[in-house]
Scaffold this motif. Sequence first.
Motif, mmCIF file in Angstrom:
data_model
loop_
_atom_site.group_PDB
_atom_site.id
_atom_site.type_symbol
_atom_site.label_atom_id
_atom_site.label_comp_id
_atom_site.label_asym_id
_atom_site.label_seq_id
_atom_site.Cartn_x
_atom_site.Cartn_y
_atom_site.Cartn_z
ATOM 1 N N SER A 62 0.789 -1.215 0.000
ATOM 2 C CA SER A 62 0.000 0.000 0.000
ATOM 3 C C SER A 62 0.832 1.281 0.000
ATOM 4 C CB SER A 62 -0.950 0.014 1.200
ATOM 5 O OG SER A 62 -0.234 -0.044 2.421
ATOM 6 N N VAL A 63 2.118 1.181 0.343
ATOM 7 C CA VAL A 63 2.951 2.376 0.420
ATOM 8 C C VAL A 63 4.103 2.369 -0.573
ATOM 9 C CG1 VAL A 63 2.375 2.581 2.861
ATOM 10 C CG2 VAL A 63 4.557 1.556 2.188
ATOM 11 N N LYS A 64 4.278 1.298 -1.318
ATOM 12 C CA LYS A 64 5.364 1.220 -2.283
ATOM 13 C C LYS A 64 5.267 2.346 -3.308
ATOM 14 C CE LYS A 64 6.355 -3.742 -2.103
ATOM 15 N NZ LYS A 64 6.302 -5.026 -2.829
ATOM 16 N N GLY A 65 6.390 2.991 -3.539
ATOM 17 C CA GLY A 65 6.429 4.098 -4.478
ATOM 18 C C GLY A 65 6.101 5.433 -3.867
ATOM 19 N N ARG A 66 5.567 5.436 -2.640
ATOM 20 C CA ARG A 66 5.202 6.680 -1.973
ATOM 21 C C ARG A 66 6.052 6.944 -0.737
ATOM 22 N NH1 ARG A 66 0.402 7.264 0.336
ATOM 23 N NH2 ARG A 66 0.100 5.025 0.733
ATOM 24 N N PHE A 67 6.426 5.883 -0.026
ATOM 25 C CA PHE A 67 7.206 6.016 1.206
ATOM 26 C C PHE A 67 8.622 5.504 0.988
ATOM 27 C CE2 PHE A 67 3.442 5.556 4.428
ATOM 28 C CZ PHE A 67 2.763 6.568 3.771
ATOM 29 N N THR A 68 9.570 6.101 1.694
ATOM 30 C CA THR A 68 10.952 5.657 1.653
ATOM 31 C C THR A 68 11.501 5.563 3.071
ATOM 32 O OG1 THR A 68 11.344 6.696 -0.509
ATOM 33 C CG2 THR A 68 13.269 6.084 0.790
ATOM 34 N N ILE A 69 12.038 4.403 3.416
ATOM 35 C CA ILE A 69 12.647 4.223 4.718
ATOM 36 C C ILE A 69 14.165 4.326 4.579
ATOM 37 C CG2 ILE A 69 12.769 1.696 4.544
ATOM 38 C CD1 ILE A 69 12.154 1.605 7.570
ATOM 39 N N SER A 70 14.800 4.926 5.574
ATOM 40 C CA SER A 70 16.251 5.043 5.585
ATOM 41 C C SER A 70 16.736 5.019 7.027
ATOM 42 C CB SER A 70 16.706 6.324 4.881
ATOM 43 O OG SER A 70 16.203 7.472 5.538
ATOM 44 N N ARG A 71 18.032 4.801 7.198
ATOM 45 C CA ARG A 71 18.584 4.770 8.546
ATOM 46 C C ARG A 71 19.944 5.435 8.582
ATOM 47 N NH1 ARG A 71 19.170 -1.430 10.209
ATOM 48 N NH2 ARG A 71 20.438 -0.576 11.929
ATOM 49 N N ASP A 72 20.286 5.931 9.754
ATOM 50 C CA ASP A 72 21.579 6.533 10.015
ATOM 51 C C ASP A 72 22.170 5.776 11.190
ATOM 52 O OD1 ASP A 72 23.776 8.067 10.768
ATOM 53 O OD2 ASP A 72 22.796 9.956 10.284
ATOM 54 N N ASN A 73 23.072 4.860 10.903
ATOM 55 C CA ASN A 73 23.627 4.007 11.946
ATOM 56 C C ASN A 73 24.430 4.790 12.988
ATOM 57 O OD1 ASN A 73 22.544 1.635 10.809
ATOM 58 N ND2 ASN A 73 24.309 1.412 9.439
ATOM 59 N N ALA A 74 25.088 5.857 12.562
ATOM 60 C CA ALA A 74 25.872 6.668 13.484
ATOM 61 C C ALA A 74 24.993 7.348 14.521
ATOM 62 C CB ALA A 74 26.687 7.706 12.724
ATOM 63 N N LYS A 75 23.743 7.610 14.155
ATOM 64 C CA LYS A 75 22.808 8.276 15.052
ATOM 65 C C LYS A 75 21.792 7.326 15.668
ATOM 66 C CE LYS A 75 23.026 12.724 12.635
ATOM 67 N NZ LYS A 75 22.247 13.765 11.918
ATOM 68 N N ASN A 76 21.887 6.042 15.344
ATOM 69 C CA ASN A 76 20.900 5.058 15.799
ATOM 70 C C ASN A 76 19.484 5.525 15.477
ATOM 71 O OD1 ASN A 76 22.785 3.230 16.833
ATOM 72 N ND2 ASN A 76 22.806 4.216 18.840
ATOM 73 N N ALA A 77 19.319 5.990 14.256
ATOM 74 C CA ALA A 77 18.043 6.571 13.854
ATOM 75 C C ALA A 77 17.494 5.923 12.590
ATOM 76 C CB ALA A 77 18.196 8.071 13.636
ATOM 77 N N VAL A 78 16.193 5.983 12.455
ATOM 78 C CA VAL A 78 15.507 5.518 11.263
ATOM 79 C C VAL A 78 14.483 6.573 10.878
ATOM 80 C CG1 VAL A 78 13.755 4.219 12.551
ATOM 81 C CG2 VAL A 78 14.288 3.596 10.174
ATOM 82 N N TYR A 79 14.259 6.718 9.564
ATOM 83 C CA TYR A 79 13.380 7.751 9.063
ATOM 84 C C TYR A 79 12.368 7.155 8.092
ATOM 85 C CZ TYR A 79 17.453 10.333 10.672
ATOM 86 O OH TYR A 79 18.504 10.807 11.427
ATOM 87 N N LEU A 80 11.247 7.819 7.975
ATOM 88 C CA LEU A 80 10.232 7.428 7.003
ATOM 89 C C LEU A 80 9.768 8.678 6.282
ATOM 90 C CD1 LEU A 80 8.577 4.970 5.950
ATOM 91 C CD2 LEU A 80 6.746 5.735 7.483
ATOM 92 N N GLN A 81 10.171 8.809 5.027
ATOM 93 C CA GLN A 81 9.735 9.923 4.197
ATOM 94 C C GLN A 81 8.462 9.506 3.480
ATOM 95 O OE1 GLN A 81 11.162 13.246 3.646
ATOM 96 N NE2 GLN A 81 9.033 13.308 2.927
#
Length: 122
Positions: A62-81
């Motif tokens: 349902s979200v393919k093509g619209r959402f993008t997940i990414s992570r920053d290992n140095a910051k122990n963070a994950v994002y959802l655009q």
Amino acid sequence: QVQLVESGGGLVQAGGSLRLSCAASGSIFSIKDMGWYRQAPGKQRELVATVTDNGRTNYADSVKGRFTISRDNAKNAVYLQMYSLKPEDTAIYYCNADLTTDWRTIGTVNYWGQGTQVTVSS
């Protein structure tokens, strides 16, 4: 103690965008997998997107093509655009992480954030 804290939720009109952030803190040795799940009123919690320590991503259809997940290992963070948001995206979004807390640990432990509300108006 490990904590996951989400931010970036809010109210947006259909077609708009939001970027969710999640930062893990505390006694963390390594994080294997991170992801986002969501739960709408009256529905079960469902997977939105995940990303492994190798960078492999997985998305709900349902979200393919619209959402993008990414992570920053140095910051122990994950994002959802999130782009092109739809009213059906309205839900509480939860951050999830599978991690170890010290070098001796063989297996991982799963942690959840408290959630952040995303509301998309029509």
